[in-house]
Design a protein around this motif. Structure first.
Motif, PDB file in Angstrom:
ATOM      1  N   GLY A  77       2.945 -10.901   8.323  1.00  0.00           N
ATOM      2  CA  GLY A  77       2.492 -12.286   8.361  1.00  0.00           C
ATOM      3  C   GLY A  77       3.642 -13.196   7.956  1.00  0.00           C
ATOM      4  N   LYS A  78       3.314 -14.376   7.452  1.00  0.00           N
ATOM      5  CA  LYS A  78       4.343 -15.352   7.077  1.00  0.00           C
ATOM      6  C   LYS A  78       5.348 -14.764   6.093  1.00  0.00           C
ATOM      7  N   TRP A  79       4.857 -14.152   5.010  1.00  0.00           N
ATOM      8  CA  TRP A  79       5.764 -13.632   3.992  1.00  0.00           C
ATOM      9  C   TRP A  79       6.409 -12.327   4.417  1.00  0.00           C
ATOM     10  N   GLY A  80       5.707 -11.526   5.213  1.00  0.00           N
ATOM     11  CA  GLY A  80       6.311 -10.302   5.713  1.00  0.00           C
ATOM     12  C   GLY A  80       7.536 -10.588   6.564  1.00  0.00           C
ATOM     13  N   LYS A  81       7.468 -11.654   7.351  1.00  0.00           N
ATOM     14  CA  LYS A  81       8.621 -12.047   8.165  1.00  0.00           C
ATOM     15  C   LYS A  81       9.794 -12.457   7.274  1.00  0.00           C
ATOM     16  N   ASN A  82       9.489 -13.115   6.151  1.00  0.00           N
ATOM     17  CA  ASN A  82      10.558 -13.479   5.212  1.00  0.00           C
ATOM     18  C   ASN A  82      11.210 -12.236   4.616  1.00  0.00           C
TER      19      ASN A  82
ATOM     20  N   VAL B  47       3.353  -6.325   2.140  1.00  0.00           N
ATOM     21  CA  VAL B  47       3.111  -7.755   2.318  1.00  0.00           C
ATOM     22  C   VAL B  47       1.841  -7.955   3.147  1.00  0.00           C
ATOM     23  N   VAL B  48       0.826  -7.174   2.818  1.00  0.00           N
ATOM     24  CA  VAL B  48      -0.472  -7.269   3.488  1.00  0.00           C
ATOM     25  C   VAL B  48      -1.384  -8.183   2.669  1.00  0.00           C
ATOM     26  N   PRO B  49      -2.548  -8.589   3.205  1.00  0.00           N
ATOM     27  CA  PRO B  49      -3.480  -9.389   2.403  1.00  0.00           C
ATOM     28  C   PRO B  49      -3.858  -8.679   1.103  1.00  0.00           C
ATOM     29  N   THR B  50      -4.157  -9.470   0.078  1.00  0.00           N
ATOM     30  CA  THR B  50      -4.395  -8.944  -1.265  1.00  0.00           C
ATOM     31  C   THR B  50      -5.431  -7.829  -1.302  1.00  0.00           C
ATOM     32  N   ASN B  51      -6.497  -7.945  -0.524  1.00  0.00           N
ATOM     33  CA  ASN B  51      -7.559  -6.946  -0.592  1.00  0.00           C
ATOM     34  C   ASN B  51      -7.135  -5.579  -0.059  1.00  0.00           C
ATOM     35  N   TYR B  52      -5.956  -5.485   0.567  1.00  0.00           N
ATOM     36  CA  TYR B  52      -5.439  -4.198   1.031  1.00  0.00           C
ATOM     37  C   TYR B  52      -4.316  -3.662   0.136  1.00  0.00           C
TER      38      TYR B  52
ATOM     39  N   TYR C 226      -4.167  -2.465  -2.966  1.00  0.00           N
ATOM     40  CA  TYR C 226      -4.417  -1.222  -3.710  1.00  0.00           C
ATOM     41  C   TYR C 226      -4.261   0.000  -2.808  1.00  0.00           C
ATOM     42  N   GLN C 227      -4.895  -0.033  -1.666  1.00  0.00           N
ATOM     43  CA  GLN C 227      -4.864   1.110  -0.745  1.00  0.00           C
ATOM     44  C   GLN C 227      -3.442   1.422  -0.291  1.00  0.00           C
ATOM     45  N   VAL C 228      -2.719   0.405   0.151  1.00  0.00           N
ATOM     46  CA  VAL C 228      -1.385   0.624   0.716  1.00  0.00           C
ATOM     47  C   VAL C 228      -0.391   1.031  -0.372  1.00  0.00           C
ATOM     48  N   VAL C 229      -0.423   0.334  -1.511  1.00  0.00           N
ATOM     49  CA  VAL C 229       0.509   0.652  -2.596  1.00  0.00           C
ATOM     50  C   VAL C 229       0.251   2.064  -3.118  1.00  0.00           C
ATOM     51  N   ARG C 230      -1.007   2.426  -3.286  1.00  0.00           N
ATOM     52  CA  ARG C 230      -1.328   3.764  -3.785  1.00  0.00           C
ATOM     53  C   ARG C 230      -0.799   4.844  -2.841  1.00  0.00           C
ATOM     54  N   GLU C 231      -1.009   4.670  -1.555  1.00  0.00           N
ATOM     55  CA  GLU C 231      -0.544   5.677  -0.592  1.00  0.00           C
ATOM     56  C   GLU C 231       0.977   5.762  -0.583  1.00  0.00           C
ATOM     57  N   ALA C 232       1.637   4.621  -0.737  1.00  0.00           N
ATOM     58  CA  ALA C 232       3.104   4.631  -0.781  1.00  0.00           C
ATOM     59  C   ALA C 232       3.602   5.373  -2.021  1.00  0.00           C
ATOM     60  N   LEU C 233       3.001   5.094  -3.173  1.00  0.00           N
ATOM     61  CA  LEU C 233       3.408   5.770  -4.407  1.00  0.00           C
ATOM     62  C   LEU C 233       3.116   7.266  -4.339  1.00  0.00           C
TER      63      LEU C 233
END
Length: 234
Positions: A10-15, A65-70, A72-79
């Motif tokens: 999104g906007k911040w991901g592009k940054n 840089v996904v929406p806040t409600n995602y 936890y899921q994405v960060v946990r899987e990355a860790l």
């Protein structure tokens, strides 16, 4: 060279993509559920994925840089995949889930960093320097107000705006409040506040933080009132 990936465009991901492409790292790939973002991969000469799980095995670290409600899921899987993580604020919208992720990163010896970019603002750096010689603190007032139309769908004014001002206070003061009070107002969205007044009690002084996403002005400033100095940062 460190291999990095970006999840969310999104906007911040592009940054994140634009800035990481200028650093001495290898941007291995980017991921977004929106297939039309593939053009960004072509523009920055990197790989594109609609499933971020396919990106994880290829990198050492990710920007989330996904929406806040995602988060936890994405960060946990990355860790859990053994990757260092830079996540946009807030880490999650739930304190217990955030503590869980911090513990997981510590357990695995990984970096979990949050995008508190204002710590690196020259005005904030100078404020931190001046506060050290300002004498006994009396009180602090801070504002982060602007107009967001339409309002954000993933977080209210506290997690979107207030979190930055509180982090600036944590950084500048190198201290934590003993008690926190907060009054929320929901004028636009029934479940997410658009304005709030936060009071942080440090014992011998206090800080007030005003945040709003429906204010006619755009202001991000702070007054530090101390025994020897009165300092204004804008």
């Amino acid at each position: 060279m460190v291999k990095v990936g970006i999840i969310g465009l999104g906007k911040w991901g592009k940054n994140h993509l634009r800035l990481l492409s200028k650093l001495p790292v290898h941007v291995v790939g980017i991921a977004d559920v929106d297939g039309s973002k593939r053009q960004l991969a072509e523009e920055f000469d990197t790989n594109f994925f609609t499933d971020y799980k396919k990106l994880l095995p290829l990198v050492d670290a990710v920007s989330v840089v996904v929406p806040t409600n995602y988060h936890y899921q994405v960060v946990r899987e990355a860790l859990e995949s053994g990757k260092h993580v830079l996540v946009e604020k807030p880490v999650t919208d739930d304190a217990e889930k955030t503590r869980e992720l911090v513990g997981l990163a510590s357990e695995k010896g990984l970096l979990l960093s949050v995008g508190y970019l204002y710590r690196f603002n020259p005005a904030v750096q100078k404020l931190k320097e001046l506060v050290k010689t300002a004498g006994r603190l009396q009180y602090i007032t801070a504002r982060y107000v602007h107009s967001t139309n339409p309002p954000r769908k993933d977080s209210g004014a506290v997690l979107n705006l207030g979190i930055h001002m509180i982090d600036i206070l944590n950084f500048v003061l190198e201290d934590r409040p003993k008690r926190v009070y907060c009054k929320l107002v929901n004028s636009v969205h029934p479940k997410r506040e658009d304005s709030a007044m936060i009071m942080l009690d440090y014992g011998h002084f206090f800080a007030s933080v005003e945040v709003s996403s429906c204010h006619p002005e755009k202001k991000r400033d702070m007054w530090v009132i101390a025994e020897k100095e009165k300092i204004y940062a804008d």
